[in-house]
Motif scaffolding. Sequence first.
Motif, short mmCIF file in Angstrom:
data_model
loop_
_atom_site.label_atom_id
_atom_site.label_comp_id
_atom_site.label_asym_id
_atom_site.label_seq_id
_atom_site.Cartn_x
_atom_site.Cartn_y
_atom_site.Cartn_z
N UNK A 62 -4.70 -77.23 15.75
CA UNK A 62 -4.81 -77.38 17.14
C UNK A 62 -5.68 -78.66 17.59
N UNK A 63 -5.51 -78.99 18.96
CA UNK A 63 -6.65 -79.90 19.23
C UNK A 63 -6.42 -79.56 20.90
N UNK A 64 -7.68 -80.22 21.49
CA UNK A 64 -7.66 -80.01 22.96
C UNK A 64 -7.97 -81.29 23.70
N UNK A 67 -6.39 -84.72 38.04
CA UNK A 67 -5.91 -83.37 38.25
C UNK A 67 -5.50 -82.58 37.19
N UNK A 68 -5.60 -83.27 35.89
CA UNK A 68 -5.07 -82.61 34.89
C UNK A 68 -6.25 -81.64 34.20
N UNK A 69 -5.83 -80.29 33.83
CA UNK A 69 -6.82 -79.50 33.11
C UNK A 69 -6.90 -79.69 31.72
N UNK A 70 -7.97 -79.14 31.15
CA UNK A 70 -8.07 -79.13 29.74
C UNK A 70 -6.74 -78.49 29.19
N UNK A 71 -6.34 -79.26 27.98
CA UNK A 71 -4.92 -78.72 27.49
C UNK A 71 -5.09 -78.69 25.76
N UNK A 72 -4.48 -77.25 25.53
CA UNK A 72 -4.63 -76.99 23.99
C UNK A 72 -3.17 -77.80 23.52
N UNK A 73 -2.95 -78.36 22.39
CA UNK A 73 -1.95 -78.70 21.84
C UNK A 73 -1.90 -78.25 20.54
N UNK A 74 -0.66 -77.81 20.11
CA UNK A 74 -0.48 -77.02 18.86
C UNK A 74 0.39 -78.10 17.85
N UNK A 75 0.14 -78.14 16.79
CA UNK A 75 0.96 -78.97 15.67
C UNK A 75 2.27 -78.19 15.55
N UNK A 76 2.18 -76.73 15.55
CA UNK A 76 3.32 -76.10 15.33
C UNK A 76 4.44 -75.94 16.44
N UNK A 77 3.99 -76.48 17.40
CA UNK A 77 5.10 -76.78 18.51
C UNK A 77 5.47 -78.08 18.47
N UNK A 78 5.61 -78.81 17.50
CA UNK A 78 6.02 -80.19 17.33
C UNK A 78 5.54 -81.38 18.14
N UNK A 114 -8.25 -84.91 13.15
CA UNK A 114 -9.50 -84.99 13.07
C UNK A 114 -9.99 -86.40 13.38
N UNK A 115 -9.22 -87.38 12.94
CA UNK A 115 -9.65 -88.80 12.87
C UNK A 115 -9.64 -89.28 14.65
N UNK A 116 -8.90 -88.48 15.31
CA UNK A 116 -8.50 -88.60 16.60
C UNK A 116 -9.67 -88.13 17.61
N UNK A 117 -10.50 -87.22 17.26
CA UNK A 117 -11.59 -86.70 17.79
C UNK A 117 -12.19 -87.85 18.82
#
Length: 75
Positions: free
Chosen positions: A40-42, A48-59, A10-13
């Motif tokens: 999750x964060x986006x 050239x980079x698309x919006x990307x979802x990042x999951x904490x569960x995926x390390x 949340x602090x990285x938003x």
Amino acid sequence: MDLHLQPDWQRALGQRVEVWRRGKLVRRGTVEAVMPDDSLLWISAEGNSLRQMISRQDEYQVFTHFLPASPDDDH
């Protein structure tokens, strides 16, 4: 400027971050949104980079240029 692991996503938003996974840089960008539970964060679309979802569960780990909050910050 040094990078610091930011366990509280949340602090990285709205901040420029580096996203790492298993010791490798995955993405640099701006945090556009974060789930309330920090699961999750986006990262915003940029160049050239698309919006990307990042999951904490995926390390994934998020590194920022500011220090994480300390317990004394609650005062």
